[in-house]
Design an enzyme around this catalytic site. Structure first.
Site, PDB file in Angstrom:
ATOM      1  N   GLY A 195      -9.379  -6.081   8.553  1.00 20.30           N
ATOM      2  CA  GLY A 195      -9.228  -4.670   8.915  1.00 20.30           C
ATOM      3  C   GLY A 195      -9.277  -3.749   7.700  1.00 20.30           C
ATOM      4  N   GLY A 200     -15.656  -6.147  16.797  1.00 21.78           N
ATOM      5  CA  GLY A 200     -14.621  -6.561  17.723  1.00 21.78           C
ATOM      6  C   GLY A 200     -13.908  -7.828  17.304  1.00 21.78           C
ATOM      7  CG  HIS A 228      32.175  -4.950 -21.191  1.00 25.47           C
ATOM      8  ND1 HIS A 228      33.365  -4.999 -20.511  1.00 25.47           N
ATOM      9  CD2 HIS A 228      32.427  -5.442 -22.421  1.00 25.47           C
ATOM     10  CE1 HIS A 228      34.304  -5.493 -21.296  1.00 25.47           C
ATOM     11  NE2 HIS A 228      33.758  -5.764 -22.452  1.00 25.47           N
ATOM     12  CB  ALA A 275      31.492  -4.362 -25.306  1.00 28.11           C
TER      13      ALA A 275
END
Length: 454
Positions: free
Chosen positions: A14, A83, A349, A366
């Site tokens: 399609g 078709g 963190h 950190a």
């Protein structure tokens, strides 16, 4: 599953003009997987089945996408759009090989389930010659009606051709079919194009098969199984349906989703029982989360393995190759990529860990960064067991830090650090007493002078 041989013809030619996209329609994605690949996975779920793709625009891209999940497949180009029956016959060469079953499916129906297709194949095994997959929508308006007589399907009548009585029928054509291989070519070749558009309609084979005295029947599947995608709005609707299915499946298997509607999964996400997932989490492809893990809010995971009782987030990002062992932790505003994080290790963190190995029970402070890239190549950082990396440290790869080593905060580490060693890679602090007062007075005087001169 069934042991009968099967050819699955996937209609994927399609144009997809309503998608308004340069990408072939069937390559748009639901849950991270192209539409056509969802369909191929469904047909493979019915048992042994060869796949024949009928392709058009972007043929090689479509074939390549399917072969990534299914291995080699046959592909046939539909050069003219005449078709659906004409499209199926583009795969004549494959049909002629001779199969017990023939499945005809559409590449833009990603929600079709293997169990629905298997039910159709089982009807063939029980003696049916042609099985049409139907559904019962809330409103049948606009759909072709399945006309049954005496337990047999005799025709499919389109809305515009239906009588008032036929329009009352709620059983509608889903478009997908299964037919006995020995009859396939004879039925398809008998389809004519005596209609307003001059096209060959697959639906005509129902009346043809009934006229030949063949056993024609229909089965009912859930409405969402046969939803086709024609535009971006329908693509979003399909995504919603798929996600809701996955959420329900996981919750019924023992996964806690605190706000299910805010968590998004990929086609291959694996979540084991007793995992808890907080709101607003996204799973990209290739993620496996082991039992007992906790995924906090606003985390993004892709290509990652999360071990038992590990903890992720909030606001964590796991990129491909992240492999977290049991009871490890990747906390807020951390990113981990192509790295192994050992059992009990903590990255709590504000950290980037890339191309690294972190040993068991190590603590990454950190602001730590593994400096893994020199603009041309990636290099590896290895951190041993029980190591402590102080906050705001930069580890310039390639570098290895031994077991139980201690890296002082703010260090830039450019050389290997032996086990049990303390490494400091920063300038020594100097404190000049009273200097701050002198500086304040100096700068205040400069500012005052500028004000007077204006």
């Amino acid at each position: 599953m069934t042991d009968r041989t099967c050819l699955s013809i996937v209609l994927a030619a399609g144009e997809g003009t309503r998608m308004k996209s340069n990408l072939p329609k069937v390559l748009h994605r639901v849950a991270g997987l192209p539409l056509v690949c969802h369909v191929v996975n469904a047909v493979r779920g019915t048992g042994k089945s060869d796949v024949a793709l009928v392709v058009g625009r972007g043929a090689e891209d479509v074939r390549s996408a399917v072969e990534k999940i299914a291995g080699p497949v046959s592909a046939f180009e539909q050069k003219e759009r005449l078709g659906t029956a004409h499209a199926v016959l583009a795969a004549r060469e494959a049909i002629a090989r001779g199969y017990d079953d023939l499945l005809i499916v559409f590449g833009d129906t990603p929600l079709i389930e293997a169990q629905s297709l298997l039910a159709a194949r089982e009807r063939l095994a029980q003696g049916a010659d042609l099985v049409v997959i139907g559904f019962r929508p809330a409103s049948p308006h606009g759909y072709g009606r399945l006309i049954e007589e005496g337990g047999q399907l005799v025709a499919i009548i389109e809305e515009k051709e239906a009588t008032d009585e036929q329009k009352k029928i709620g059983f509608c054509n889903g478009g997908l079919m299964a037919l006995r291989g020995q009859h396939a070519l004879a039925l398809l070749d008998a389809v004519g194009n005596d209609n307003a558009k001059g096209e060959y309609y697959l639906t005509d084979i129902v009346a043809i098969a009934h006229g030949k005295g063949l056993n024609v029947t229909a089965i009912e599947v859930p409405v969402d199984n046969v939803i086709g995608i024609n535009n971006r709005a329908e693509l979003a609707e399909a995504e919603t349906i798929w996600q809701n299915r996955k959420r329900r499946e996981l919750m019924l298997s023992g996964v806690t989703l605190i706000a299910p509607e805010t968590v998004f999964f990929s086609y291959d996400t694996v979540i084991e029982p007793d995992v808890v997932i907080e709101p607003n989490v996204f799973f990209g492809p290739s993620v496996h989360v082991a039992s007992g893990a906790l995924i906090h809010s606003f985390s993004h995971l892709e290509g990652a393995q999360v071990g038992e009782k590990a903890e992720i987030g909030p606001f964590a990002r796991l990129r491909p190759g992240a492999d977290l062992a049991e009871k490890s932790k990747v906390g807020n505003f951390c990113e981990v990529k192509n790295a192994k994080v050992g059992k009990g290790a903590k990255i709590n963190h504000l950290t980037y860990i890339g191309d690294a190995v972190i040993g068991a029970s190590s603590n990454i402070g950190a602001g730590t960064i593994t400096c893994n890239y020199d603009g041309y190549n990636k290099f590896k950082t290895i951190i041993g067991d029980n190591a402590f990396i102080g906050s705001n440290s930069s580890l310039v790869a390639p570098v290895e830090i031994g077991d139980n080593a201690y890296i002082a905060s703010g260090s830039v580490i450019t050389a290997d650090v032996p086990a049990d060693a303390l490494a400091l890679g920063r300038a020594r602090q100097e404190t000049k007493e009273g200097r701050a007062k002198i500086l304040r007075e100096k700068y205040a005087a400069i500012k005052a002078a500028k004000s007077v001169s204006k």
